[in-house]
Design an enzyme around this catalytic site. Structure first.
Site, PDB file in Angstrom:
ATOM      1  N   LYS A 105      11.182  35.229 -42.475  1.00 16.66           N
ATOM      2  CA  LYS A 105      12.305  34.406 -42.029  1.00 16.66           C
ATOM      3  C   LYS A 105      12.963  35.109 -40.857  1.00 16.66           C
ATOM      4  CE  LYS A 105      14.141  30.474 -43.358  1.00 16.66           C
ATOM      5  NZ  LYS A 105      13.488  29.365 -44.046  1.00 16.66           N
TER       6      LYS A 105
HETATM    7  P1  NAD Z   1      20.221  21.218 -40.532  1.00 12.69           P
HETATM    8  O1  NAD Z   1      20.894  22.183 -39.646  1.00 12.69           O
HETATM    9  O2  NAD Z   1      19.359  20.163 -39.960  1.00 12.69           O
HETATM   10  O3  NAD Z   1      21.311  20.479 -41.459  1.00 12.69           O
HETATM   11  C1  NAD Z   1      22.219  21.168 -42.258  1.00 12.69           C
HETATM   12  C2  NAD Z   1      23.201  20.156 -42.814  1.00 12.69           C
HETATM   13  O4  NAD Z   1      24.075  20.809 -43.723  1.00 12.69           O
HETATM   14  C3  NAD Z   1      24.095  19.517 -41.742  1.00 12.69           C
HETATM   15  O5  NAD Z   1      24.328  18.168 -42.061  1.00 12.69           O
HETATM   16  C4  NAD Z   1      25.382  20.330 -41.859  1.00 12.69           C
HETATM   17  O6  NAD Z   1      26.509  19.619 -41.391  1.00 12.69           O
HETATM   18  C5  NAD Z   1      25.422  20.524 -43.360  1.00 12.69           C
HETATM   19  N1  NAD Z   1      26.284  21.623 -43.771  1.00 12.69           N
HETATM   20  C6  NAD Z   1      26.419  22.853 -43.209  1.00 12.69           C
HETATM   21  N2  NAD Z   1      27.346  23.570 -43.875  1.00 12.69           N
HETATM   22  C7  NAD Z   1      27.763  22.771 -44.889  1.00 12.69           C
HETATM   23  C8  NAD Z   1      28.698  22.939 -45.932  1.00 12.69           C
HETATM   24  N3  NAD Z   1      29.406  24.068 -46.046  1.00 12.69           N
HETATM   25  N4  NAD Z   1      28.882  21.907 -46.801  1.00 12.69           N
HETATM   26  C9  NAD Z   1      28.192  20.770 -46.677  1.00 12.69           C
HETATM   27  N5  NAD Z   1      27.287  20.541 -45.711  1.00 12.69           N
HETATM   28  C10 NAD Z   1      27.100  21.530 -44.834  1.00 12.69           C
HETATM   29  O7  NAD Z   1      19.434  22.114 -41.590  1.00 12.69           O
HETATM   30  P2  NAD Z   1      18.160  21.704 -42.452  1.00 12.69           P
HETATM   31  O8  NAD Z   1      16.939  22.082 -41.684  1.00 12.69           O
HETATM   32  O9  NAD Z   1      18.346  20.334 -42.981  1.00 12.69           O
HETATM   33  O10 NAD Z   1      18.270  22.766 -43.634  1.00 12.69           O
HETATM   34  C11 NAD Z   1      19.083  22.533 -44.785  1.00 12.69           C
HETATM   35  C12 NAD Z   1      18.607  23.431 -45.894  1.00 12.69           C
HETATM   36  O11 NAD Z   1      17.222  23.158 -46.162  1.00 12.69           O
HETATM   37  C13 NAD Z   1      18.668  24.930 -45.612  1.00 12.69           C
HETATM   38  O12 NAD Z   1      18.927  25.604 -46.816  1.00 12.69           O
HETATM   39  C14 NAD Z   1      17.256  25.262 -45.155  1.00 12.69           C
HETATM   40  O13 NAD Z   1      16.911  26.610 -45.356  1.00 12.69           O
HETATM   41  C15 NAD Z   1      16.467  24.356 -46.067  1.00 12.69           C
HETATM   42  N6  NAD Z   1      15.105  24.056 -45.604  1.00 12.69           N
HETATM   43  C16 NAD Z   1      14.879  23.445 -44.415  1.00 12.69           C
HETATM   44  C17 NAD Z   1      13.579  23.143 -44.023  1.00 12.69           C
HETATM   45  C18 NAD Z   1      13.266  22.399 -42.756  1.00 12.69           C
HETATM   46  O14 NAD Z   1      12.094  22.043 -42.550  1.00 12.69           O
HETATM   47  N7  NAD Z   1      14.227  22.084 -41.918  1.00 12.69           N
HETATM   48  C19 NAD Z   1      12.511  23.525 -44.834  1.00 12.69           C
HETATM   49  C20 NAD Z   1      12.767  24.137 -46.056  1.00 12.69           C
HETATM   50  C21 NAD Z   1      14.080  24.398 -46.425  1.00 12.69           C
END
Ligand code: NAD
Length: 413
Positions: A105
């Site tokens: 990561k």
């Molecule tokens: P992103 O940046 O696209 O979206 C994050 C979302 O969470 C946004 O809507 C943001 O406003 C919201 N957010 C941030 N802080 C917050 C809070 N305190 N309370 C409520 N909402 C809040 O990120 P993403 O890629 O969707 O990732 C989200 C999660 O999924 C993370 O934990 C990431 O590690 C995990 N993840 C993502 C992927 C991927 O392919 N993008 C893959 C596996 C896991």
């Protein structure tokens, strides 16, 4: 009381699973620490002419099962411990699903929302140059995570290729036009939807009669919400960092997605009653999908949760010390390393396509990925029954067994 850090949570669960299968100390010593930790300080010129030094990290947790794979996060709270935890989760996720990858990561401590696109490009290119000897299509392959998207992946691909020549397989989650894969943008949310549907089946529920709250409306949350709504599940609440929205009768998810596309956030959305993120977690719903950040379910609010099924779209949304409360309440938790594995699974196919120079239609991507994810779900579910443990610990058991076999087969060196 202080919450356990994501790293504490990861280690606690690893140890619990290791105890169930009486894992030899040799494997524990190898798996419980990262192979390599790199910190970089990146001096970058800002738009106002001043220079600021940004701190970035790349943690390679394990390469036992193959080159390390894992996203890059841009957020103000990113620190080395968090990146170490996220890297470990990637190792377990890839091993659980059976991908030929280890785990890594990366992250940079910055708030992408206050940086211009030009600044973000300079920071990303600088980070790539600093890690040019770490990244590589056969060594370490980044992807998007919170705060990054296909735009940043395009910059990494381009910067790396300027140094080493055309190498699309060095990074996944690229835009389609630059060697990205069909289906990658939706992949994580799509996998979360698949896992939710499998869990709904295990619960003997009907999707049309199930209500669901989704926290986080970025890549994972918005796709999960949209695709679950397509399956008939009633999405009654959504939220992002600006707050939440609730409508007992069900929200119009596509409208909300269009709203965010236009306005950047859900702020000002009128499709539901305004609630807080804290209220969303304890709503009277069947399913809760935390898809934002870590540690949103803690010993402080776990007791108040009313959902009977939690599907972890985000990494680490439940702090480890809240596991017991959630389990004792009889809530079925589909853990992060299973529920959000769709992203890395389609990333794997992107990498395969890049290396073959042959690209699959979206249908084929789904057909190749769905059985991998569904098989992992079933294995975890059966392990959870066999050891009478949570699905989370069962997922770790599955992953650890594969890693231990890999370590044995590598022999002594
Ligand atoms: P992103 O940046 O696209 O979206 C994050 C979302 O969470 C946004 O809507 C943001 O406003 C919201 N957010 C941030 N802080 C917050 C809070 N305190 N309370 C409520 N909402 C809040 O990120 P993403 O890629 O969707 O990732 C989200 C999660 O999924 C993370 O934990 C990431 O590690 C995990 N993840 C993502 C992927 C991927 O392919 N993008 C893959 C596996 C896991």
């Amino acid at each position: 009381m202080e919450k356990p850090s994501p790293l504490d949570s990861m280690i606690a669960r690893f140890n619990e699973a290791a105890d169930i299968i009486n894992l030899d100390q040799r494997y524990r010593d190898i798996i419980s620490v990262p192979e390599r930790v790199v910190t970089v300080n990146l001096p970058v010129k800002l738009d106002d002419g001043s220079t600021r030094v940004f701190e970035g990290y790349r943690v390679i947790h394990s390469t036992v099962m193959g080159p390390s794979k894992g996203g890059i996060r841009y957020a103000p709270f990113v620190d080395l411990d968090e990146v170490k935890a996220l890297a470990g989760w990637m190792t377990f996720k890839c091993a659980l699903v059976g991908l030929p990858y280890g785990g890594a990561k990366g992250g940079i401590t910055l708030n992408p929302k206050v940086r211009s696109i030009d600044e973000l490009e300079r920071i990303t290119r600088s980070y790539t140059r600093a890690l040019k000897d770490v990244f590589g299509e056969d060594s370490d392959i980044p992807a998007p995570d919170m705060g990054t998207s296909n735009r940043e992946m395009a910059w990494i691909f381009h910067e790396y290729s300027r140094i080493y020549g055309y190498t699309p397989g060095v990074v996944t989650g690229k835009p389609l036009h630059l060697g990205g894969s069909k289906g990658r943008v939706a992949a994580t949310g799509w996998g979360t939807m698949l896992a939710t549907m499998q869990a709904i089946e295990k619960m003997n529920w009907e999707p049309e009669k199930s209500s669901c709250a989704v926290q986080g409306f970025g890549n994972v949350g918005s796709w999960a919400a949209k695709l679950l709504a397509d399956q008939g599940v009633k999405i009654v609440a959504i939220s992002d960092h600006t707050g939440g929205y609730y409508n007992k009768e069900g929200l119009k998810v596509r409208e909300a997605v269009a709203y965010v596309k236009e306005h950047g956030t859900l702020e000002g959305y009128t499709g539901g009653e305004r609630i807080t993120n804290e209220e969303l977690i304890t709503l009277d719903v069947d399913i809760l999908v935390p898809a934002a950040i870590e540690n949103v379910i803690t010993i402080e609010n776990a007791e108040q949760i009313q959902a009977k099924l939690i599907v972890e779209g985000a990494n680490g949304p439940i702090a480890s010390d809240a596991d017991k409360i959630v389990d004792e309440k009889g809530i079925l938790v589909v853990p992060d390393i299973l529920a959000n594995a769709g992203g890395v699974s389609v990333s794997y196919l992107e990498w395969v396509q890049n290396r073959r120079g042959h690209y699959y239609p979206e249908e084929e991507i789904r057909e190749k990925t769905a059985p991998i994810l569904m098989d992992a779900f079933e294995r975890v579910y059966q392990t959870h029954k066999k050891y009478k443990c949570s699905m989370r610990i069962a997922a770790y058991v599955q992953a650890i067994e594969r890693l231990a076999t890999g370590i044995d087969l590598e022999g002594n060196f």
